[in-house]
Write a protein that holds these residues in place. Structure first.
Motif, mmCIF file in Angstrom:
data_model
loop_
_atom_site.group_PDB
_atom_site.id
_atom_site.type_symbol
_atom_site.label_atom_id
_atom_site.label_comp_id
_atom_site.label_asym_id
_atom_site.label_seq_id
_atom_site.Cartn_x
_atom_site.Cartn_y
_atom_site.Cartn_z
ATOM 1 N N SER A 66 5.796 -23.184 102.477
ATOM 2 C CA SER A 66 4.354 -22.913 102.635
ATOM 3 C C SER A 66 3.762 -22.407 101.031
ATOM 4 O O SER A 66 2.802 -23.104 100.465
ATOM 5 C CB SER A 66 3.769 -22.327 103.811
ATOM 6 N N GLY A 67 4.481 -21.387 100.859
ATOM 7 C CA GLY A 67 4.093 -20.758 99.512
ATOM 8 C C GLY A 67 4.225 -21.959 98.351
ATOM 9 O O GLY A 67 3.527 -22.091 97.456
ATOM 10 N N LEU A 68 5.223 -22.469 98.194
ATOM 11 C CA LEU A 68 5.551 -23.356 97.141
ATOM 12 C C LEU A 68 4.621 -24.707 97.243
ATOM 13 O O LEU A 68 4.207 -25.210 96.201
ATOM 14 C CB LEU A 68 7.042 -23.980 97.074
ATOM 15 N N TYR A 69 4.385 -25.255 98.446
ATOM 16 C CA TYR A 69 3.321 -26.148 98.627
ATOM 17 C C TYR A 69 2.115 -25.656 97.973
ATOM 18 O O TYR A 69 1.113 -26.667 97.510
ATOM 19 C CB TYR A 69 3.455 -26.584 100.102
ATOM 20 N N ALA A 70 1.504 -24.647 98.395
ATOM 21 C CA ALA A 70 0.384 -24.133 98.051
ATOM 22 C C ALA A 70 0.192 -23.813 96.611
ATOM 23 O O ALA A 70 -0.751 -24.326 95.908
ATOM 24 C CB ALA A 70 -0.073 -22.741 98.798
ATOM 25 N N LEU A 71 1.291 -23.583 95.913
ATOM 26 C CA LEU A 71 1.145 -23.138 94.454
ATOM 27 C C LEU A 71 1.225 -24.603 93.865
ATOM 28 O O LEU A 71 0.589 -24.763 92.858
ATOM 29 C CB LEU A 71 2.639 -22.539 94.078
ATOM 30 N N LEU A 72 1.961 -25.581 94.299
ATOM 31 C CA LEU A 72 1.837 -26.821 93.948
ATOM 32 C C LEU A 72 0.376 -27.413 93.932
ATOM 33 O O LEU A 72 0.064 -28.098 93.072
ATOM 34 C CB LEU A 72 2.974 -27.843 94.718
ATOM 35 N N GLY A 73 -0.077 -27.223 95.030
ATOM 36 C CA GLY A 73 -1.447 -27.773 95.292
ATOM 37 C C GLY A 73 -2.474 -27.057 94.197
ATOM 38 O O GLY A 73 -3.459 -27.603 93.598
ATOM 39 N N LEU A 74 -2.317 -25.743 93.658
ATOM 40 C CA LEU A 74 -2.868 -25.142 92.742
ATOM 41 C C LEU A 74 -2.839 -25.786 91.475
ATOM 42 O O LEU A 74 -3.758 -25.919 90.599
ATOM 43 C CB LEU A 74 -2.832 -23.717 92.675
ATOM 44 N N MET A 76 -1.733 -28.783 90.862
ATOM 45 C CA MET A 76 -2.110 -29.943 90.815
ATOM 46 C C MET A 76 -3.535 -30.151 90.688
ATOM 47 O O MET A 76 -4.254 -30.849 90.001
ATOM 48 C CB MET A 76 -1.669 -30.864 91.870
ATOM 49 N N HIS A 77 -4.237 -29.247 91.338
ATOM 50 C CA HIS A 77 -5.685 -29.307 91.058
ATOM 51 C C HIS A 77 -6.502 -28.843 89.887
ATOM 52 O O HIS A 77 -7.426 -29.321 89.637
ATOM 53 C CB HIS A 77 -6.241 -28.281 92.467
ATOM 54 N N VAL A 78 -5.524 -27.933 89.283
ATOM 55 C CA VAL A 78 -6.008 -27.383 87.925
ATOM 56 C C VAL A 78 -5.924 -28.491 87.089
ATOM 57 O O VAL A 78 -6.776 -28.776 85.836
ATOM 58 C CB VAL A 78 -5.238 -25.997 87.526
ATOM 59 N N SER A 79 -4.779 -29.339 87.099
ATOM 60 C CA SER A 79 -4.780 -30.466 86.074
ATOM 61 C C SER A 79 -5.645 -31.543 86.202
ATOM 62 O O SER A 79 -5.983 -32.345 85.222
ATOM 63 C CB SER A 79 -3.260 -30.967 86.237
ATOM 64 N N ASN A 80 -6.536 -31.739 87.177
ATOM 65 C CA ASN A 80 -7.373 -32.808 87.273
ATOM 66 C C ASN A 80 -8.724 -32.422 86.751
ATOM 67 O O ASN A 80 -9.511 -31.761 86.168
ATOM 68 C CB ASN A 80 -7.788 -32.899 88.800
#
Length: 80
Positions: A66-74, A76-80
């Protein structure tokens, strides 16, 4: 050179295999008698320890995932 008599001849392959199989089962039976089987109380105690370890490890893996998934979401969201 003297010829072998019937008593000196080696038994055929089926007789030898039968003796080996009989010896195998006899040895197996004697080894099984030497086993110290656990009591039902010890078995249930060990089962509880194993189940507890599975739950703890499962919770750790779930939290890590869950932590790594949330980190990946952050990321990926920053790169947009």
């Amino acid at each position: 050179m003297a010829k072998k008599t019937d008593k000196e001849k080696k038994p055929n392959i089926f007789v030898r295999a039968g003796r080996r199989i009989k010896k195998f089962f006899r040895d197996t039976k004697s080894e099984i008698k030497k086993i110290a089987w656990p009591t039902p109380k010890a078995t249930f105690k060990n089962m509880g320890i194993v189940l507890l370890a599975i739950v703890i490890i499962g919770a750790f893996i779930f939290a890590l995932d869950s932590g790594l998934y949330a980190l990946l979401g952050l990321v990926m969201h920053v790169s947009n």
